[in-house]
Design a protein around this motif. Structure first.
Motif, PDB file in Angstrom:
ATOM      1  N   PRO A   1       0.813  -1.219   0.000  1.00  0.00           N
ATOM      2  CA  PRO A   1       0.000   0.000   0.000  1.00  0.00           C
ATOM      3  C   PRO A   1       0.848   1.272   0.000  1.00  0.00           C
ATOM      4  CG  PRO A   1      -0.715  -1.511   1.740  1.00  0.00           C
ATOM      5  CD  PRO A   1       0.549  -2.067   1.172  1.00  0.00           C
ATOM      6  N   TYR A   2       0.355   2.308  -0.658  1.00  0.00           N
ATOM      7  CA  TYR A   2       1.019   3.613  -0.694  1.00  0.00           C
ATOM      8  C   TYR A   2       1.014   4.225   0.701  1.00  0.00           C
ATOM      9  CZ  TYR A   2       1.973   8.453  -2.059  1.00  0.00           C
ATOM     10  OH  TYR A   2       2.517   9.707  -2.191  1.00  0.00           O
ATOM     11  N   VAL A   3       2.168   4.694   1.150  1.00  0.00           N
ATOM     12  CA  VAL A   3       2.238   5.363   2.454  1.00  0.00           C
ATOM     13  C   VAL A   3       2.546   6.830   2.212  1.00  0.00           C
ATOM     14  CG1 VAL A   3       3.357   5.406   4.705  1.00  0.00           C
ATOM     15  CG2 VAL A   3       3.111   3.235   3.492  1.00  0.00           C
ATOM     16  N   GLY A   4       1.610   7.691   2.553  1.00  0.00           N
ATOM     17  CA  GLY A   4       1.787   9.125   2.318  1.00  0.00           C
ATOM     18  C   GLY A   4       2.445   9.811   3.491  1.00  0.00           C
ATOM     19  N   GLY A   5       2.568  11.137   3.402  1.00  0.00           N
ATOM     20  CA  GLY A   5       3.081  11.928   4.523  1.00  0.00           C
ATOM     21  C   GLY A   5       2.112  11.838   5.698  1.00  0.00           C
ATOM     22  N   ARG A   6       2.636  11.802   6.935  1.00  0.00           N
ATOM     23  CA  ARG A   6       1.762  11.680   8.106  1.00  0.00           C
ATOM     24  C   ARG A   6       0.948  12.959   8.289  1.00  0.00           C
ATOM     25  NH1 ARG A   6       4.058   8.239  12.158  1.00  0.00           N
ATOM     26  NH2 ARG A   6       2.129   8.642  13.274  1.00  0.00           N
ATOM     27  N   PRO A   7      -0.369  12.849   8.485  1.00  0.00           N
ATOM     28  CA  PRO A   7      -1.183  14.047   8.725  1.00  0.00           C
ATOM     29  C   PRO A   7      -0.813  14.710  10.061  1.00  0.00           C
ATOM     30  CG  PRO A   7      -2.573  12.131   8.227  1.00  0.00           C
ATOM     31  CD  PRO A   7      -1.179  11.624   8.443  1.00  0.00           C
TER      32      PRO A   7
ATOM     33  N   GLY B   1       3.870  -5.347 -20.529  1.00  0.00           N
ATOM     34  CA  GLY B   1       4.963  -4.677 -19.837  1.00  0.00           C
ATOM     35  C   GLY B   1       4.805  -3.168 -19.680  1.00  0.00           C
ATOM     36  N   VAL B   2       5.261  -2.667 -18.542  1.00  0.00           N
ATOM     37  CA  VAL B   2       5.279  -1.233 -18.249  1.00  0.00           C
ATOM     38  C   VAL B   2       6.679  -0.884 -17.764  1.00  0.00           C
ATOM     39  CG1 VAL B   2       4.289   0.619 -16.837  1.00  0.00           C
ATOM     40  CG2 VAL B   2       2.840  -1.298 -17.582  1.00  0.00           C
ATOM     41  N   ILE B   3       7.279   0.138 -18.360  1.00  0.00           N
ATOM     42  CA  ILE B   3       8.649   0.516 -18.008  1.00  0.00           C
ATOM     43  C   ILE B   3       8.653   1.825 -17.218  1.00  0.00           C
ATOM     44  CG2 ILE B   3      10.895   1.239 -18.960  1.00  0.00           C
ATOM     45  CD1 ILE B   3      10.266  -0.524 -21.419  1.00  0.00           C
ATOM     46  N   PHE B   4       9.405   1.825 -16.134  1.00  0.00           N
ATOM     47  CA  PHE B   4       9.693   3.088 -15.433  1.00  0.00           C
ATOM     48  C   PHE B   4      11.034   2.925 -14.732  1.00  0.00           C
ATOM     49  CE2 PHE B   4       6.586   0.577 -13.036  1.00  0.00           C
ATOM     50  CZ  PHE B   4       7.213   0.376 -11.821  1.00  0.00           C
ATOM     51  N   SER B   5      11.570   4.039 -14.249  1.00  0.00           N
ATOM     52  CA  SER B   5      12.922   4.024 -13.695  1.00  0.00           C
ATOM     53  C   SER B   5      12.923   3.681 -12.204  1.00  0.00           C
ATOM     54  CB  SER B   5      13.563   5.401 -13.893  1.00  0.00           C
ATOM     55  OG  SER B   5      14.805   5.460 -13.216  1.00  0.00           O
ATOM     56  N   GLN B   6      14.037   3.112 -11.777  1.00  0.00           N
ATOM     57  CA  GLN B   6      14.330   3.017 -10.347  1.00  0.00           C
ATOM     58  C   GLN B   6      14.174   4.436  -9.752  1.00  0.00           C
ATOM     59  OE1 GLN B   6      18.493   2.331  -9.730  1.00  0.00           O
ATOM     60  NE2 GLN B   6      18.220   1.445  -7.696  1.00  0.00           N
ATOM     61  N   TYR B   7      13.643   4.529  -8.562  1.00  0.00           N
ATOM     62  CA  TYR B   7      13.416   5.806  -7.847  1.00  0.00           C
ATOM     63  C   TYR B   7      12.335   6.678  -8.489  1.00  0.00           C
ATOM     64  CZ  TYR B   7      18.178   4.651  -6.255  1.00  0.00           C
ATOM     65  OH  TYR B   7      19.297   4.015  -5.797  1.00  0.00           O
ATOM     66  N   ALA B   8      11.579   6.139  -9.454  1.00  0.00           N
ATOM     67  CA  ALA B   8      10.503   6.953 -10.044  1.00  0.00           C
ATOM     68  C   ALA B   8       9.319   7.000  -9.076  1.00  0.00           C
ATOM     69  CB  ALA B   8      10.074   6.368 -11.386  1.00  0.00           C
ATOM     70  N   PHE B   9       8.420   7.921  -9.322  1.00  0.00           N
ATOM     71  CA  PHE B   9       7.237   8.138  -8.489  1.00  0.00           C
ATOM     72  C   PHE B   9       6.502   6.816  -8.210  1.00  0.00           C
ATOM     73  CE2 PHE B   9       2.779  10.152  -8.378  1.00  0.00           C
ATOM     74  CZ  PHE B   9       2.889  10.482  -7.036  1.00  0.00           C
ATOM     75  N   ALA B  10       6.142   6.594  -6.940  1.00  0.00           N
ATOM     76  CA  ALA B  10       5.604   5.300  -6.493  1.00  0.00           C
ATOM     77  C   ALA B  10       4.309   4.879  -7.178  1.00  0.00           C
ATOM     78  CB  ALA B  10       5.379   5.340  -4.980  1.00  0.00           C
TER      79      ALA B  10
ATOM     80  N   VAL C   1       8.357  18.012  13.462  1.00  0.00           N
ATOM     81  CA  VAL C   1       8.639  18.286  12.047  1.00  0.00           C
ATOM     82  C   VAL C   1       8.386  17.007  11.240  1.00  0.00           C
ATOM     83  CG1 VAL C   1      10.391  18.975  10.360  1.00  0.00           C
ATOM     84  CG2 VAL C   1      10.368  20.033  12.634  1.00  0.00           C
ATOM     85  N   ILE C   2       7.438  17.073  10.315  1.00  0.00           N
ATOM     86  CA  ILE C   2       7.110  15.885   9.516  1.00  0.00           C
ATOM     87  C   ILE C   2       7.816  15.966   8.165  1.00  0.00           C
ATOM     88  CG2 ILE C   2       5.243  14.391   8.694  1.00  0.00           C
ATOM     89  CD1 ILE C   2       3.269  16.017  10.357  1.00  0.00           C
ATOM     90  N   VAL C   3       8.710  15.000   7.908  1.00  0.00           N
ATOM     91  CA  VAL C   3       9.327  14.868   6.588  1.00  0.00           C
ATOM     92  C   VAL C   3       9.024  13.458   6.091  1.00  0.00           C
ATOM     93  CG1 VAL C   3      11.187  16.500   7.116  1.00  0.00           C
ATOM     94  CG2 VAL C   3      11.574  14.038   7.432  1.00  0.00           C
ATOM     95  N   ARG C   4       9.533  13.087   4.920  1.00  0.00           N
ATOM     96  CA  ARG C   4       9.193  11.776   4.377  1.00  0.00           C
ATOM     97  C   ARG C   4      10.402  10.860   4.351  1.00  0.00           C
ATOM     98  NH1 ARG C   4       5.213   9.708   0.634  1.00  0.00           N
ATOM     99  NH2 ARG C   4       4.184  11.706   0.732  1.00  0.00           N
ATOM    100  N   PRO C   5      10.332   9.729   5.077  1.00  0.00           N
ATOM    101  CA  PRO C   5      11.361   8.709   4.878  1.00  0.00           C
ATOM    102  C   PRO C   5      11.104   8.049   3.529  1.00  0.00           C
ATOM    103  CG  PRO C   5       9.697   7.926   6.445  1.00  0.00           C
ATOM    104  CD  PRO C   5       9.265   9.311   5.997  1.00  0.00           C
ATOM    105  N   VAL C   6      12.133   7.619   2.834  1.00  0.00           N
ATOM    106  CA  VAL C   6      11.941   7.103   1.481  1.00  0.00           C
ATOM    107  C   VAL C   6      12.523   5.696   1.297  1.00  0.00           C
ATOM    108  CG1 VAL C   6      11.533   9.217   0.166  1.00  0.00           C
ATOM    109  CG2 VAL C   6      13.866   8.652   0.833  1.00  0.00           C
ATOM    110  N   ALA C   7      12.527   4.928   2.384  1.00  0.00           N
ATOM    111  CA  ALA C   7      13.013   3.545   2.286  1.00  0.00           C
ATOM    112  C   ALA C   7      12.159   2.746   1.308  1.00  0.00           C
ATOM    113  CB  ALA C   7      13.007   2.883   3.665  1.00  0.00           C
ATOM    114  N   ASN C   8      10.879   3.102   1.198  1.00  0.00           N
ATOM    115  CA  ASN C   8      10.001   2.405   0.251  1.00  0.00           C
ATOM    116  C   ASN C   8      10.454   2.629  -1.196  1.00  0.00           C
ATOM    117  OD1 ASN C   8       9.177   5.152   0.618  1.00  0.00           O
ATOM    118  ND2 ASN C   8       7.275   4.719  -0.445  1.00  0.00           N
ATOM    119  N   TYR C   9      11.273   3.644  -1.420  1.00  0.00           N
ATOM    120  CA  TYR C   9      11.839   3.912  -2.743  1.00  0.00           C
ATOM    121  C   TYR C   9      13.215   3.282  -2.893  1.00  0.00           C
ATOM    122  CZ  TYR C   9       8.337   7.397  -4.141  1.00  0.00           C
ATOM    123  OH  TYR C   9       7.190   8.032  -4.522  1.00  0.00           O
ATOM    124  N   ASP C  10      13.597   2.447  -1.917  1.00  0.00           N
ATOM    125  CA  ASP C  10      14.917   1.861  -1.949  1.00  0.00           C
ATOM    126  C   ASP C  10      15.985   2.942  -1.693  1.00  0.00           C
ATOM    127  OD1 ASP C  10      16.600  -0.283  -2.123  1.00  0.00           O
ATOM    128  OD2 ASP C  10      16.804  -0.207  -4.319  1.00  0.00           O
TER     129      ASP C  10
END
Ligand SMILES: *Cc1c(COP(=O)(O)O)cnc(C)c1O
Length: 378
Positions: free
Chosen positions: A18-24, A115-124, A336-345
């Motif tokens: 599931p998509y995990v967004g920024g914490r409200p 097939g669908v092509i997109f890049s590593q680190y591209a938008f989730a 301070v809410i920022v975004r961890p990006v481990a889900n993006y590798d």
């Protein structure tokens, strides 16, 4: 009777993470016992200027009509888009956010197993939209965190039906020069649809923007998507649009829900399209905040990825896979809410949205404090 052994749906749907967004803000306030007024949210690339006044006036007027369904063809908004971008209404698809457009194109163009092509680190969302319809994702390796267009080209095979390109990309902020995108488009076989996601294009200096609407006129397999969520400040109203030639647009409109774009979003988008002042201030405050954040981050001895969006990807760990999450958690405790990006590798990075100058300061102070408490060599 509750039985958790029941299995529903196709394997490819159950495999979706599931998509995990920024914490409200309200959720973080509850969890850490903080005053919501003092929390700074820099986690979802929202516009720090807030909801534009032009849109507020339009929305207030439209409240009276909310018992009615929205205009499913978005007549007024398509007229406004035609005026601004010189594209006919038959070339326009409106979406419940541009995420809706990204998903519509997958549903309209890709069968399970294709097939669908997109890049590593591209938008989730590209991975989500692909998996939801049973498409096979081919993720190509990134180059300096950005898209490697020649590898993406060579990844095309007989099964390929769709390519997603984000320019600029989120969460990396990387940008592709227009001449490279144009020569890429010319080399993609016309049976393969290309989605050019330009969610952050309004933040680019004029000289760096490709004339993507012109490319749509040249390439019948191109869909350009834009959003009102970022520079236009309407994220909560969920509205975006796609531009493509009528054959592709017609397909998207077949799979689109008839009332996918709500009435308040439509009137707000019409109002803000004419609000040149708001757009200019959005770009200006963003450019200023980018310098403020990157100067300070450099002085802290941290690396960041040069960004063309309204956010910065900062490396907060060295060979420390959990650093991004740990730093994000520590920042949360400081409000301070920022975004961890481990889900993006990207487990050693955090993504911070560029805020107002005082918000950026609070973030930078908090980051300095958190980094000074991280174990040495981490
Ligand atoms: C934020 C974002 C969008 C826009 O999402 P909406 O659904 O329009 O709010 C699209 N693409 C990228 C790359 C984004 O970062």
């Amino acid at each position: 009777m509750y039985r958790d052994s029941l299995v529903f749906g196709p394997d490819y749907v159950r495999a979706i993470a599931p998509y995990v967004g920024g914490r409200p803000i309200a959720e973080v306030a509850r969890e850490f016992g903080l005053d919501p007024e003092k929390i700074i949210k820099l986690a979802s690339n929202e516009n720090p200027l807030g909801f534009p006044n032009s849109a507020r006036i339009a929305v207030q007027e439209a409240l009276a009509d909310l018992a009615r369904y929205p205009d499913g063809n978005a007549f007024a908004l398509k007229q406004a888009l035609e005026k601004k971008f010189s594209v006919l209404p038959t070339w326009l698809t409106l979406g419940n956010g541009s995420n809706d457009i990204l998903e519509l194109v997958a549903r309209a163009c890709v069968q399970p197993g294709q097939g669908v092509i997109f890049s590593q680190y591209a938008f989730a969302v590209y991975a989500l939209a692909t998996q939801a319809i049973g498409g096979i994702a081919k993720v190509t390796p990134a180059k300096n965190y950005g898209h490697d267009l020649s590898i993406m080209l060579s990844a095309i095979d007989d099964t390929t039906r769709l390519i997603y390109l984000a320019n600029p990309n989120n969460p990396t902020g990387t940008w592709l020069p227009p001449d490279e995108v144009a020569s890429f488009l010319a080399k993609v076989p016309s049976r393969v649809v290309v989605v050019l996601d330009e969610a952050y294009t309004e933040y680019l200096p004029q000289a760096q923007r490709g004339n993507s609407i012109d490319w749509v006129r040249r390439f019948p397999n191109l869909l350009v998507s834009r959003t009102f969520s970022k520079a236009y400040g309407l994220a909560g109203l969920r509205i975006g649009f796609g531009v493509a030639q009528p054959v592709l647009t017609d397909l998207l409109n077949r799979v689109r829900q008839p009332f996918n774009v709500n009435s308040l979003g439509q009137v707000a988008a019409c109002a803000v399209l004419d609000d040149e002042d708001f757009l200019a201030r959005s770009a200006q405050i963003n450019a200023q905040g980018y310098v403020q954040i990157t100067d300070a981050v450099r002085k802290m001895g941290l690396e960041y990825v040069p960004s063309s969006g309204n956010f910065v990807l900062i490396k907060v760990g060295k060979q420390n896979a959990g650093a991004g999450m740990r730093v994000s958690q520590a920042l949360l405790k400081l409000g301070v809410i920022v975004r961890p990006v481990a889900n993006y590798d990207l487990p050693e990075h955090i993504r911070v949205s560029i805020g107002l100058p005082q918000e950026n300061n609070i973030f930078l102070d908090a980051l300095t404090q958190v980094m000074s408490q991280m174990p040495a060599g981490a």
